[in-house]
Design a protein around this motif. Structure first.
Motif, PDB file in Angstrom:
ATOM      1  N   SER A 177       0.803  -1.179  -0.042  1.00  0.00           N
ATOM      2  CA  SER A 177       0.023   0.058   0.030  1.00  0.00           C
ATOM      3  C   SER A 177       0.796   1.221  -0.058  1.00  0.00           C
ATOM      4  CB  SER A 177      -1.056   0.028   1.170  1.00  0.00           C
ATOM      5  OG  SER A 177      -0.140   0.172   2.565  1.00  0.00           O
ATOM      6  N   PHE A 178       0.366   2.357  -0.499  1.00  0.00           N
ATOM      7  CA  PHE A 178       1.184   3.426  -0.635  1.00  0.00           C
ATOM      8  C   PHE A 178       0.245   4.689  -0.105  1.00  0.00           C
ATOM      9  CE2 PHE A 178       2.442   0.448  -3.761  1.00  0.00           C
ATOM     10  CZ  PHE A 178       3.749   0.741  -3.976  1.00  0.00           C
ATOM     11  N   GLY A 179       1.013   5.743   0.457  1.00  0.00           N
ATOM     12  CA  GLY A 179       0.474   6.902   1.149  1.00  0.00           C
ATOM     13  C   GLY A 179       0.438   8.116   0.003  1.00  0.00           C
ATOM     14  N   ASP A 180       1.488   7.810  -0.737  1.00  0.00           N
ATOM     15  CA  ASP A 180       1.671   8.920  -1.984  1.00  0.00           C
ATOM     16  C   ASP A 180       2.118   8.479  -2.991  1.00  0.00           C
ATOM     17  OD1 ASP A 180       4.111   9.134  -1.188  1.00  0.00           O
ATOM     18  OD2 ASP A 180       4.374  11.051  -0.894  1.00  0.00           O
ATOM     19  N   LEU A 181       2.295   9.214  -3.997  1.00  0.00           N
ATOM     20  CA  LEU A 181       2.949   9.105  -5.437  1.00  0.00           C
ATOM     21  C   LEU A 181       3.977  10.299  -5.453  1.00  0.00           C
ATOM     22  CD1 LEU A 181       3.591   7.960  -8.261  1.00  0.00           C
ATOM     23  CD2 LEU A 181       1.513   8.978  -8.981  1.00  0.00           C
ATOM     24  N   ASP A 182       5.279   9.880  -5.611  1.00  0.00           N
ATOM     25  CA  ASP A 182       6.225  10.744  -5.735  1.00  0.00           C
ATOM     26  C   ASP A 182       6.823  10.845  -7.298  1.00  0.00           C
ATOM     27  OD1 ASP A 182       6.593  11.489  -3.128  1.00  0.00           O
ATOM     28  OD2 ASP A 182       8.031   9.871  -2.555  1.00  0.00           O
ATOM     29  N   LEU A 183       6.760  12.163  -7.993  1.00  0.00           N
ATOM     30  CA  LEU A 183       7.137  12.329  -9.130  1.00  0.00           C
ATOM     31  C   LEU A 183       8.267  13.214  -9.178  1.00  0.00           C
ATOM     32  CD1 LEU A 183       3.618  12.228 -10.902  1.00  0.00           C
ATOM     33  CD2 LEU A 183       5.225  10.225 -10.721  1.00  0.00           C
ATOM     34  N   LEU A 184       9.394  13.119 -10.048  1.00  0.00           N
ATOM     35  CA  LEU A 184      10.068  14.178 -10.264  1.00  0.00           C
ATOM     36  C   LEU A 184       9.942  14.763 -11.378  1.00  0.00           C
ATOM     37  CD1 LEU A 184      12.949  15.034  -8.851  1.00  0.00           C
ATOM     38  CD2 LEU A 184      14.182  13.575 -10.283  1.00  0.00           C
ATOM     39  N   VAL A 185       9.854  16.180 -11.372  1.00  0.00           N
ATOM     40  CA  VAL A 185       9.470  16.995 -12.657  1.00  0.00           C
ATOM     41  C   VAL A 185      10.609  18.008 -12.908  1.00  0.00           C
ATOM     42  CG1 VAL A 185       7.161  16.521 -12.336  1.00  0.00           C
ATOM     43  CG2 VAL A 185       7.993  18.702 -11.518  1.00  0.00           C
ATOM     44  N   HIS A 186      10.748  18.385 -14.334  1.00  0.00           N
ATOM     45  CA  HIS A 186      11.464  19.571 -14.583  1.00  0.00           C
ATOM     46  C   HIS A 186      10.754  20.320 -15.647  1.00  0.00           C
ATOM     47  CE1 HIS A 186      13.709  18.090 -18.062  1.00  0.00           C
ATOM     48  NE2 HIS A 186      13.792  17.015 -17.529  1.00  0.00           N
ATOM     49  N   PHE A 187      11.030  21.548 -15.735  1.00  0.00           N
ATOM     50  CA  PHE A 187      10.350  22.283 -17.088  1.00  0.00           C
ATOM     51  C   PHE A 187      10.861  22.210 -18.234  1.00  0.00           C
ATOM     52  CE2 PHE A 187      10.006  25.045 -12.932  1.00  0.00           C
ATOM     53  CZ  PHE A 187       8.977  24.198 -12.222  1.00  0.00           C
ATOM     54  N   THR A 188      10.105  21.731 -19.178  1.00  0.00           N
ATOM     55  CA  THR A 188      10.610  21.752 -20.566  1.00  0.00           C
ATOM     56  C   THR A 188      10.128  22.773 -21.725  1.00  0.00           C
ATOM     57  OG1 THR A 188       8.908  20.027 -21.094  1.00  0.00           O
ATOM     58  CG2 THR A 188      10.910  19.506 -20.282  1.00  0.00           C
ATOM     59  N   ASP A 189       9.093  23.609 -21.002  1.00  0.00           N
ATOM     60  CA  ASP A 189       8.386  24.786 -21.863  1.00  0.00           C
ATOM     61  C   ASP A 189       8.631  26.104 -21.457  1.00  0.00           C
ATOM     62  OD1 ASP A 189       5.851  26.128 -22.840  1.00  0.00           O
ATOM     63  OD2 ASP A 189       5.959  24.768 -24.337  1.00  0.00           O
ATOM     64  N   PRO A 190       8.756  26.946 -21.991  1.00  0.00           N
ATOM     65  CA  PRO A 190       9.046  28.429 -21.488  1.00  0.00           C
ATOM     66  C   PRO A 190       7.806  28.818 -20.598  1.00  0.00           C
ATOM     67  CG  PRO A 190       9.806  28.395 -23.694  1.00  0.00           C
ATOM     68  CD  PRO A 190       9.164  26.967 -23.346  1.00  0.00           C
ATOM     69  N   CYS A 191       6.530  28.249 -21.191  1.00  0.00           N
ATOM     70  CA  CYS A 191       5.256  28.616 -20.534  1.00  0.00           C
ATOM     71  C   CYS A 191       5.023  28.106 -18.874  1.00  0.00           C
ATOM     72  CB  CYS A 191       4.157  27.866 -21.216  1.00  0.00           C
ATOM     73  SG  CYS A 191       3.850  28.571 -22.759  1.00  0.00           S
ATOM     74  N   ILE A 192       6.059  27.149 -18.489  1.00  0.00           N
ATOM     75  CA  ILE A 192       6.155  26.749 -17.210  1.00  0.00           C
ATOM     76  C   ILE A 192       7.697  26.831 -16.809  1.00  0.00           C
ATOM     77  CG2 ILE A 192       5.761  24.491 -15.766  1.00  0.00           C
ATOM     78  CD1 ILE A 192       3.245  25.536 -17.062  1.00  0.00           C
ATOM     79  N   SER A 193       7.769  28.017 -16.149  1.00  0.00           N
ATOM     80  CA  SER A 193       9.173  28.243 -15.806  1.00  0.00           C
ATOM     81  C   SER A 193       9.358  28.376 -14.397  1.00  0.00           C
ATOM     82  CB  SER A 193       9.531  29.577 -16.490  1.00  0.00           C
ATOM     83  OG  SER A 193       8.920  30.725 -16.035  1.00  0.00           O
TER      84      SER A 193
END
Length: 144
Positions: free
Chosen positions: A49-65
């Motif tokens: 069982s899991f209490g959360d989902l961990d995702l690593l992200v980085h921005f690839t579009d100038p709209c999300i900076s």
């Protein structure tokens, strides 16, 4: 991270089947946007069982900076009940489950994945190895 960032009672632990379903759903919705790169953290073997989902992200579009842009993207895509920011992490609820978006700069992606994929052992090993060669990595790199 750890499943406790959001208001108590808003989210719940999920079995592996539900966890994988939510994970697929989150990836699918964000892949449609093509504004951020997403990397899943490996699950511990035999975890039921899991209490959360961990995702690593980085921005690839100038709209999300920055973190404000990411917050707005997550709000638009998932319409969560709650959004909590702690440093470089944004936590939201998806299907009564906490999803943590851990941001990092692309140049630090490999070391972040290494450390996160091996839990506490990865952090100890990663920091110890870097200390031996005289480097210091700040795990929670602030993004403006």
């Amino acid at each position: 991270m750890g499943g406790h960032a959001l208001t108590e009672g808003l989210t719940e632990r999920k079995c592996i089947h539900d966890y994988l379903k939510i994970k697929t759903n989150v990836f699918s919705k964000l892949d449609e946007q093509s504004l951020i790169s997403i990397y899943a953290i490996k699950e511990m073997p035999d975890k039921e069982s899991f209490g959360d989902l961990d995702l690593l992200v980085h921005f690839t579009d100038p709209c999300i900076s920055n973190m404000s842009d990411l917050r707005q993207l997550l709000k638009d895509v998932f319409n969560p009940t709650e959004i909590v920011r702690s440093g470089n992490i944004i936590s939201i609820d998806v299907e009564r489950f906490q999803v943590d978006f851990i941001t990092c700069d692309p140049e630090y992606l490999d070391i972040h994945l290494f450390c996160l994929n091996y839990g506490d052992r990865g952090m100890i090993l990663g920091i110890s190895i870097l200390a031996v060669i005289g480097l210091f990595v700040r795990y929670y790199l602030p993004l403006l």
